[in-house]
Design a protein around this motif. Sequence first.
Motif, PDB file in Angstrom:
ATOM      1  N   ALA A  97       5.098  13.031 -69.001  1.00 50.06           N
ATOM      2  CA  ALA A  97       4.925  13.242 -67.577  1.00 50.06           C
ATOM      3  C   ALA A  97       3.919  14.376 -67.247  1.00 50.06           C
ATOM      4  N   THR A  98       3.837  15.559 -68.255  1.00 55.96           N
ATOM      5  CA  THR A  98       2.720  16.377 -68.160  1.00 55.96           C
ATOM      6  C   THR A  98       1.458  15.908 -68.320  1.00 55.96           C
ATOM      7  N   MET A  99       1.429  15.226 -69.267  1.00 56.49           N
ATOM      8  CA  MET A  99      -0.058  14.525 -69.536  1.00 56.49           C
ATOM      9  C   MET A  99      -0.361  13.506 -68.422  1.00 56.49           C
ATOM     10  N   LEU A 100       0.475  12.520 -67.893  1.00 62.61           N
ATOM     11  CA  LEU A 100       0.151  11.767 -66.595  1.00 62.61           C
ATOM     12  C   LEU A 100      -0.337  12.456 -65.435  1.00 62.61           C
ATOM     13  N   ASP A 101       0.563  13.278 -65.185  1.00 62.47           N
ATOM     14  CA  ASP A 101       0.482  14.101 -63.758  1.00 62.47           C
ATOM     15  C   ASP A 101      -0.688  15.037 -63.910  1.00 62.47           C
ATOM     16  N   ARG A 102      -1.091  15.674 -65.045  1.00 60.02           N
ATOM     17  CA  ARG A 102      -2.413  16.453 -64.944  1.00 60.02           C
ATOM     18  C   ARG A 102      -3.646  15.343 -64.991  1.00 60.02           C
ATOM     19  N   VAL A 111       5.926   1.769 -69.306  1.00 60.82           N
ATOM     20  CA  VAL A 111       7.294   2.279 -69.005  1.00 60.82           C
ATOM     21  C   VAL A 111       7.111   3.588 -68.129  1.00 60.82           C
ATOM     22  N   ARG A 112       5.893   4.020 -67.950  1.00 62.52           N
ATOM     23  CA  ARG A 112       5.737   5.146 -66.920  1.00 62.52           C
ATOM     24  C   ARG A 112       4.083   5.185 -66.617  1.00 62.52           C
ATOM     25  N   ALA A 113       4.005   5.407 -65.439  1.00 60.78           N
ATOM     26  CA  ALA A 113       2.715   5.567 -64.782  1.00 60.78           C
ATOM     27  C   ALA A 113       2.279   6.608 -63.755  1.00 60.78           C
ATOM     28  N   ASN A 114       1.180   7.304 -63.692  1.00 62.03           N
ATOM     29  CA  ASN A 114       0.827   8.211 -62.611  1.00 62.03           C
ATOM     30  C   ASN A 114       0.268   7.453 -61.554  1.00 62.03           C
ATOM     31  N   GLN A 115       0.140   8.391 -60.432  1.00 63.75           N
ATOM     32  CA  GLN A 115      -0.542   7.750 -58.931  1.00 63.75           C
ATOM     33  C   GLN A 115      -1.560   7.011 -59.337  1.00 63.75           C
ATOM     34  N   GLY A 116      -2.607   7.700 -59.938  1.00 67.44           N
ATOM     35  CA  GLY A 116      -3.870   6.622 -60.282  1.00 67.44           C
ATOM     36  C   GLY A 116      -3.435   5.239 -60.666  1.00 67.44           C
ATOM     37  N   ALA A 117      -2.694   5.268 -61.720  1.00 64.41           N
ATOM     38  CA  ALA A 117      -2.415   3.981 -62.374  1.00 64.41           C
ATOM     39  C   ALA A 117      -1.521   2.968 -61.378  1.00 64.41           C
ATOM     40  N   GLY A 118      -0.820   3.912 -60.820  1.00 64.11           N
ATOM     41  CA  GLY A 118       0.021   2.974 -59.643  1.00 64.11           C
ATOM     42  C   GLY A 118      -0.833   2.236 -58.652  1.00 64.11           C
ATOM     43  N   ARG A 132       3.060   5.103 -76.467  1.00 66.65           N
ATOM     44  CA  ARG A 132       1.674   5.405 -76.569  1.00 66.65           C
ATOM     45  C   ARG A 132       1.287   5.827 -75.196  1.00 66.65           C
ATOM     46  N   VAL A 133       0.269   6.802 -75.022  1.00 65.15           N
ATOM     47  CA  VAL A 133      -0.102   7.485 -73.609  1.00 65.15           C
ATOM     48  C   VAL A 133      -1.595   7.033 -73.491  1.00 65.15           C
ATOM     49  N   GLU A 134      -1.800   6.074 -72.426  1.00 65.57           N
ATOM     50  CA  GLU A 134      -3.542   5.799 -72.343  1.00 65.57           C
ATOM     51  C   GLU A 134      -3.778   6.315 -71.188  1.00 65.57           C
ATOM     52  N   LEU A 135      -4.876   7.281 -71.216  1.00 71.02           N
ATOM     53  CA  LEU A 135      -5.482   7.739 -70.185  1.00 71.02           C
ATOM     54  C   LEU A 135      -6.866   7.032 -69.944  1.00 71.02           C
ATOM     55  N   MET A 136      -7.038   6.749 -68.661  1.00 75.00           N
ATOM     56  CA  MET A 136      -8.287   6.144 -68.227  1.00 75.00           C
ATOM     57  C   MET A 136      -9.262   7.148 -67.581  1.00 75.00           C
ATOM     58  N   PHE A 137     -10.511   7.023 -68.065  1.00 75.94           N
ATOM     59  CA  PHE A 137     -11.402   8.037 -67.499  1.00 75.94           C
ATOM     60  C   PHE A 137     -12.555   7.277 -66.765  1.00 75.94           C
ATOM     61  N   PRO A 138     -13.104   7.746 -65.659  1.00 72.64           N
ATOM     62  CA  PRO A 138     -14.200   7.125 -64.820  1.00 72.64           C
ATOM     63  C   PRO A 138     -15.425   7.293 -66.040  1.00 72.64           C
ATOM     64  N   ILE A 139     -16.311   6.268 -65.517  1.00 71.89           N
ATOM     65  CA  ILE A 139     -17.500   6.224 -66.384  1.00 71.89           C
ATOM     66  C   ILE A 139     -19.124   6.545 -65.742  1.00 71.89           C
ATOM     67  N   ASP A 140     -18.571   6.319 -64.247  1.00 70.39           N
ATOM     68  CA  ASP A 140     -19.724   6.831 -63.279  1.00 70.39           C
ATOM     69  C   ASP A 140     -19.394   7.383 -62.169  1.00 70.39           C
ATOM     70  N   GLU A 141     -20.253   7.925 -61.364  1.00 71.69           N
ATOM     71  CA  GLU A 141     -19.743   8.644 -60.191  1.00 71.69           C
ATOM     72  C   GLU A 141     -19.183   7.965 -59.125  1.00 71.69           C
ATOM     73  N   GLY A 155      -3.267   6.877 -65.516  1.00 72.54           N
ATOM     74  CA  GLY A 155      -2.618   7.079 -66.882  1.00 72.54           C
ATOM     75  C   GLY A 155      -1.399   6.387 -66.954  1.00 72.54           C
ATOM     76  N   ILE A 156      -1.073   5.884 -68.238  1.00 74.98           N
ATOM     77  CA  ILE A 156       0.285   5.031 -68.339  1.00 74.98           C
ATOM     78  C   ILE A 156       0.897   5.405 -69.684  1.00 74.98           C
ATOM     79  N   VAL A 157       2.059   5.087 -69.887  1.00 74.78           N
ATOM     80  CA  VAL A 157       2.853   4.881 -71.076  1.00 74.78           C
ATOM     81  C   VAL A 157       3.159   3.708 -71.491  1.00 74.78           C
ATOM     82  N   VAL A 158       2.695   3.040 -72.436  1.00 76.97           N
ATOM     83  CA  VAL A 158       3.225   1.820 -73.053  1.00 76.97           C
ATOM     84  C   VAL A 158       4.211   1.852 -74.189  1.00 76.97           C
ATOM     85  N   ASP A 159       4.976   0.784 -74.333  1.00 81.34           N
ATOM     86  CA  ASP A 159       6.026   0.791 -75.746  1.00 81.34           C
ATOM     87  C   ASP A 159       5.259   0.034 -76.644  1.00 81.34           C
TER      88      ASP A 159
END
Length: 253
Positions: A94-99, A115-122, A236-245, A105-109
Amino acid sequence: MRTEFGNIVKEWRKVRRFSQLDLSLEANMSARHLSFLESGRSNPSREMVLRLSEALQLPRPLANQALHAAGFAPVYPSLPDDAPELAPVHQAMATMLDRHDPYPGIVVDRYWNVVRANQGAGLLLSLTDNPENVNMMDVLIDGAERNLIENWEEVAVLSLARLRTEILELGGDEKLSALMQRVAELERVKNIDIGSINLNQAVIPTILKLGETRLSLFSTISQFGSVQDTRAGEMRVELMFPIDEDTVQFFER
């Protein structure tokens, strides 16, 4: 007469492409002793089962199975999700996703179920047919018929490569193999010209098209290596990052 334990060792030795000599050196034992264990002429000690499990990189559930086959209690727990012992793990996720918000950010089995997602992933998952029950490979499969992923072919090739790697590491998995087969049998996949895909890139993002908006994201994937629980250790925790502005501004708005 070969035992269940001997069968497990021999099967996984072949999966890992070890000769008996290779495995005996890896496990710091004699090849003769290993041969006797595989054939059932000798019974392993608990310490030997654990040593061979480590040398063969057995998934934790199978290491438990090997211990049981040799007459020993399992060492790796399999706790319910709400077990108090797993609370720190869920808090860490939860901390990793919230921050990571506002970026997705999502957690997958093990089977790519979210199984879990933050607001950006939602925000992104809300575009799927069933936002409450999302499988990321189903999203890819559905995307073959939709114009949501601009570089779908690139994403499909990378996803298949990741699935193959995971299946090899696990020594085979029927459900993951079925998922991979569903992707591989798509007509759009069969028509991919691998030579036309530029894999010689520092980063290959997933490019999403939301109407006139174009989002470009790449991911990092983390696992909890010290978590011994058989299921939680596979999350697994998958965090997605923007690649452009433009993508940065979209999520920050």
